[in-house]
Design an enzyme around this catalytic site. Structure first.
Site, PDB file in Angstrom:
ATOM      1  N   ASP A 120      36.304  38.732  44.066  1.00 61.91           N
ATOM      2  CA  ASP A 120      35.625  39.697  43.205  1.00 61.91           C
ATOM      3  C   ASP A 120      34.110  39.619  43.417  1.00 61.91           C
ATOM      4  OD1 ASP A 120      38.066  40.307  41.320  1.00 61.91           O
ATOM      5  OD2 ASP A 120      37.931  38.121  41.418  1.00 61.91           O
ATOM      6  N   ASP A 132      37.715  43.097  45.190  1.00 60.41           N
ATOM      7  CA  ASP A 132      37.256  43.995  44.126  1.00 60.41           C
ATOM      8  C   ASP A 132      35.735  44.054  44.154  1.00 60.41           C
ATOM      9  OD1 ASP A 132      39.828  44.412  43.202  1.00 60.41           O
ATOM     10  OD2 ASP A 132      39.672  42.952  41.562  1.00 60.41           O
ATOM     11  N   ASP A 144      42.449  37.323  44.984  1.00 60.41           N
ATOM     12  CA  ASP A 144      41.521  38.296  45.568  1.00 60.41           C
ATOM     13  C   ASP A 144      40.119  37.685  45.565  1.00 60.41           C
ATOM     14  OD1 ASP A 144      40.608  38.300  42.979  1.00 60.41           O
ATOM     15  OD2 ASP A 144      40.827  40.462  42.662  1.00 60.41           O
TER      16      ASP A 144
HETATM   17  N1  CTP Z   1      38.373  42.026  34.974  1.00 57.76           N
HETATM   18  C1  CTP Z   1      37.903  43.051  34.208  1.00 57.76           C
HETATM   19  N2  CTP Z   1      38.393  44.319  34.382  1.00 57.76           N
HETATM   20  C2  CTP Z   1      39.343  44.549  35.328  1.00 57.76           C
HETATM   21  C3  CTP Z   1      39.820  43.509  36.122  1.00 57.76           C
HETATM   22  C4  CTP Z   1      39.300  42.241  35.907  1.00 57.76           C
HETATM   23  O1  CTP Z   1      37.061  42.843  33.362  1.00 57.76           O
HETATM   24  N3  CTP Z   1      39.790  45.789  35.499  1.00 57.76           N
HETATM   25  C5  CTP Z   1      37.804  40.686  34.780  1.00 57.76           C
HETATM   26  C6  CTP Z   1      38.756  39.764  34.073  1.00 57.76           C
HETATM   27  O2  CTP Z   1      38.148  39.269  32.922  1.00 57.76           O
HETATM   28  C7  CTP Z   1      39.004  38.640  35.044  1.00 57.76           C
HETATM   29  C8  CTP Z   1      37.964  38.819  36.134  1.00 57.76           C
HETATM   30  O3  CTP Z   1      37.509  40.147  36.026  1.00 57.76           O
HETATM   31  O4  CTP Z   1      38.823  37.415  34.414  1.00 57.76           O
HETATM   32  C9  CTP Z   1      38.549  38.552  37.477  1.00 57.76           C
HETATM   33  O5  CTP Z   1      39.799  39.194  37.585  1.00 57.76           O
HETATM   34  P1  CTP Z   1      40.943  38.749  38.572  1.00 57.76           P
HETATM   35  O6  CTP Z   1      40.473  38.875  39.960  1.00 57.76           O
HETATM   36  O7  CTP Z   1      42.150  39.523  38.204  1.00 57.76           O
HETATM   37  O8  CTP Z   1      41.238  37.250  38.137  1.00 57.76           O
HETATM   38  P2  CTP Z   1      40.619  35.880  38.631  1.00 57.76           P
HETATM   39  O9  CTP Z   1      40.237  35.153  37.400  1.00 57.76           O
HETATM   40  O10 CTP Z   1      39.560  36.104  39.646  1.00 57.76           O
HETATM   41  O11 CTP Z   1      41.866  35.148  39.246  1.00 57.76           O
HETATM   42  P3  CTP Z   1      42.357  35.189  40.785  1.00 57.76           P
HETATM   43  O12 CTP Z   1      41.808  33.944  41.381  1.00 57.76           O
HETATM   44  O13 CTP Z   1      43.834  35.184  40.708  1.00 57.76           O
HETATM   45  O14 CTP Z   1      41.821  36.424  41.419  1.00 57.76           O
HETATM   46 MN    MN Z   2      40.034  40.870  40.827  1.00 60.02          MN
HETATM   47 MN    MN Z   3      39.874  37.339  41.325  1.00 60.09          MN
END
Ligand code: CTP
Ligand code: MN
Ligand code: MN
Length: 510
Positions: A345, A434, A343
């Site tokens: 963020d 997100d 995703d």
């Molecule tokens: N996070 C959080 N609370 C949530 C979801 C996520 O604090 N409800 C934080 C987590 O610590 C995570 C970061 O936001 O490390 C990013 O989350 P995510 O998008 O799930 O992971 P990524 O590290 O960005 O991996 P990806 O590349 O797969 O998206």
């Molecule tokens: Mn995320």
């Molecule tokens: Mn992410």
């Protein structure tokens, strides 16, 4: 690597083996008492090292077989100063003095001259930093006074995306995931910590000796490492990959909106494929899961950096249309330098806005995108943030900021890349996004929390609790001894409050 055979200092091939060649010089042979030399074998090789050691000893130099804290000069070949430092850091020996780090050319000149020659810039090994941030202070000039051991906490290690131990970390990632699917929390943590520490190593593990002194590697983990070293694979991992429950959970949780509970239910009902689940009339899906199935192909294909950048432009445009002073920062894996993500963020914060303006922003952005046809799904979660609430003690707690989990309809003409999926007349791609909105004074905590990685965050909190008697979460840092909240304007300040060296985002891929 062996030196070219033409070098005057190369060992002759059939030189008779001299006994005692590897023995340390006896005290009367040593002409230069102030100098204690150690030659690094790494990249030089055993033969050449033994040869140089013998030559240097014959000329009256004190050359040690083993690294110890009495060593004053470390000599290496084809290694940078950073390579030597990294090597030193994984040795269990504490080097309390500050040895010189020198290229082998210095030792060869000394041997030629029959006495120590002056060390100049061309001999001294350069300690470089792996990143090119111009705001960084220059490279450290000397060794840290005590070469540190590897920490058990990921927040005290630098973990870039350059993983030298992928063969092992892939195995432990799979084992950890399998434990997660079976809700076996303890083993899950064990495997995640093992994978994490191995990702931080600057060298590849090739024998069990390399694992000595590395934390987070218990006997179970070491057995698996040993099996992979010997057979190239682990039987346990092979069994997991062939396991029906693992395969089904992996498949089901790949759908947006499907977690462990739903996977468990579908698995127990006998489902094994997504097409069977999708076409079953008796199953009820949430709105999130319906979107997950509808855009499944796009969502599993992962987001590229070019796509993330294109989304970023559109997020900034929309946010700043309502709050011109707002800051929009890409967080998550892309901030850590990943080239792909599941995703994108974003953290949004605005110094000048009122609480009401802040509270309404995400809904306004959703309305705007909906009108423009850019929104395929969204779920807006209202803020439950309270200024005076103590940070959460749980390592995996969710935060209280207002946020929005959505699926964005990204027009492909906005993507600045040649390899995009224009073929087959596709004009857009579904992208998981997100958005998090936080009060301006909490932006450093939110940024640190949303940059990840998950393991890095967990260990930051564990470290705060166990080593500093503080509680850290995405909103605040609380000092339990002083009973005060510690304010921070930047991530650097949070690390400083915790007494930690600053770790850059791209070094947090734990
Ligand atoms: N996070 C959080 N609370 C949530 C979801 C996520 O604090 N409800 C934080 C987590 O610590 C995570 C970061 O936001 O490390 C990013 O989350 P995510 O998008 O799930 O992971 P990524 O590290 O960005 O991996 P990806 O590349 O797969 O998206
Ligand atoms: Mn995320
Ligand atoms: Mn992410």
């Amino acid at each position: 690597m062996d030196p070219p055979q033409t070098s005057p200092l190369s060992p002759r091939k059939k030189r008779p083996r001299q006994t005692g060649a590897l023995m340390a010089s006896s005290p009367q042979d040593i002409k230069f008492q102030d100098l204690v030399v150690f030659i690094l074998e790494k990249k030089m090789g055993t033969t050449r090292r033994a040869f140089l050691m013998e030559l240097a000893r014959r000329k009256g130099f004190r050359v040690e077989n083993e690294l110890s804290d009495s060593v004053t000069h470390i000599v290496a070949e084809n290694n940078s100063g950073s390579d030597v430092l990294e090597w030193l850091q994984v040795q269990k020996i504490q080097v309390s003095s500050q040895p010189e780090l020198l290229d082998v050319s210095w030792l060869i000149e000394c041997i030629g001259a029959g006495k120590p020659v002056e060390m100049t810039g061309k001999h001294q090994l350069v300690v470089r930093r792996d990143y090119s941030d111009s705001t960084n202070p220059g490279p450290p000039k000397t060794l840290p006074t005590a070469v540190q051991k590897i920490s058990q906490y990921a927040c005290q290690r630098r973990t870039t995306l350059n993983n030298c131990n992928q063969i092992f970390t892939d195995a432990f990632d799979i084992l950890a995931e399998n434990c997660e699917f079976r809700e076996n929390e303890d083993s899950c943590v064990t495997f995640m910590r093992a994978a994490s520490v191995l990702k931080s190593l600057p060298f590849t593990i090739i024998s069990m000796k390399d694992t000595e002194g590395i934390p987070c590697l218990g006997s179970k983990v070491k057995c698996i490492i040993e099996e992979i070293i010997e057979d190239g694979e682990s039987s346990e991992v092979k069994a997991v990959l062939n396991d029906e429950r693992y395969q089904s959970f992996k498949l089901f949780t790949s759908v947006f909106g499907v977690g462990l509970k739903t996977s468990e239910k579908w698995f127990r009902m006998g489902f094994r494929t997504l097409s069977k689940v999708r076409s079953d009339e008796s199953l009820k899906f949430t709105r999130m899961q319906r979107a997950g199935f509808l855009y499944y192909e796009d969502l599993v294909s992962c987001v590229t950096r070019a796509e993330a950048e294109a989304v970023s432009v559109l997020v900034k445009e929309a946010v700043q249309a309502f709050l011109p002073d707002a800051f929009v920062t890409m967080t998550g894996g892309f901030r850590r330098g990943k080239k792909m993500g599941h995703d994108v963020d974003f953290l949004i914060t605005s110094p000048g806005s009122t609480e009401d303006e802040e509270q309404q922003l995400l809904q306004k952005v959703m309305n705007l995108w909906e009108k423009k046809g850019l929104l395929l799904y969204y779920d807006l979660v209202e803020s439950t943030f309270e200024k005076l609430r103590l940070p959460s003690r749980k390592v995996d707690a969710l935060d209280h900021f207002q946020k929005c989990f959505l699926i964005f309809k990204l027009p492909l003409q906005r993507v600045d890349s040649d390899q995009s999926s224009w073929q087959e007349g596709k004009t857009w791609k579904a992208i998981r996004v997100d958005l998090v909105m936080c009060p301006y004074e909490r932006r450093a905590f939110a940024l640190l929390g949303w940059t990840g990685s998950r393991q890095f965050e967990r260990d930051l909190r564990r470290y705060a609790t166990h080593e500093r008697k503080m509680i850290l979460d995405n909103h605040a840092l609380y000092d339990k001894t002083k009973r005060i909240f510690l304010k921070a304007e930047s991530e650097e300040e949070i690390f400083a409050h915790l007494g930690l060296d600053y770790i850059e985002p791209w070094e947090r891929n734990a």
